[in-house]
Design a protein around this motif. Structure first.
Motif: not given
Length: 224
Positions: A61-70, A134-140
């Motif tokens: 749904d989103f670009e991986k860059a949108d995750f912006a965990v940094d 707690v889940t292995p599902r990434t936010g990316k």
């Protein structure tokens, strides 16, 4: 952090979540954060909130860059608790590497109304962290970091940047910054009564006598 805030945090850290809860009840402030489980870290966590909201979606749904965990990691600092609203979705916002980075910045703590993963790695960092899942599902590709510093809803409680967050083995509470001094004084009063009751019990008084003498349990109507 200013010296005044450091002194305030030292006073607040000395008070457990149950005492804070009693003080908030007396002031009719809704501040108990529900549904969060401490996953990592030891001892009492206490700090001022820095807030973020992430929009959840499906994979791609989103670009991986949108995750912006940094951007989230950059918000962490000593005496600051990173509070992330993910709408309660079972999607991971922080994993082992991000938690290590937060710990290296000496983050005061992390609270996620969403998920985390790599739990063994997070625990190895010693970072104080609580989450709903707690889940292995990434936010990316599934999360978009949308707002920083705006009010969020965590465990049913509205939290704004600057509010006090306290967490321990019993639970997590949030105290609005605008009412913190009032709540702190009330919490100190509650704490003083508790210590008085404890001292009386240690001297051999019955619980009923100690409670009556200190006002720990108010007398029922019709009793003298």
């Amino acid at each position: 952090m200013e010296m005044q805030d450091m002194d305030l945090l030292a006073q607040c850290t000395a008070i457990d979540s149950s005492t804070w809860s009693d003080a908030l009840d007396q002031l009719e402030i809704a501040g108990i954060v529900e549904g969060m489980t401490q996953r990592s870290g030891a001892g009492r966590m206490c700090g001022f909130a820095v807030t973020a909201r992430q929009v959840p979606g499906q994979l791609h749904d989103f670009e991986k860059a949108d995750f912006a965990v940094d951007r989230l990691i950059e918000m962490t600092a000593p005496g600051r608790v990173l509070v992330i609203d993910v709408g309660g979705q079972p999607i991971s916002t922080l994993g082992g590497l991000a938690s290590l980075a937060a710990r290296q910045r000496d983050a005061g703590g992390v609270l996620i109304d969403g998920g985390c993963r790599d739990l063994d790695e997070i625990r190895a960092t010693g970072l104080w962290l609580a989450s709903r899942w707690v889940t292995p599902r990434t936010g990316k590709g599934r999360l978009r970091t949308q707002q920083l510093g705006e009010p969020v809803s965590i465990g049913g409680v509205r939290i704004e940047t600057g509010d006090l967050i306290v967490g321990d083995d019993t639970g997590i509470v949030a105290i609005p910054r605008g009412r913190l001094q009032e709540a702190l004084e009330r919490a100190k009063q509650v704490q003083a009564v508790d210590k008085d009751v404890e001292a009386r019990l240690q001297r051999g008084e019955t619980f009923g006598a100690a409670a009556k003498a200190t006002g720990y349990i108010p007398e029922r109507k019709g009793e003298a």
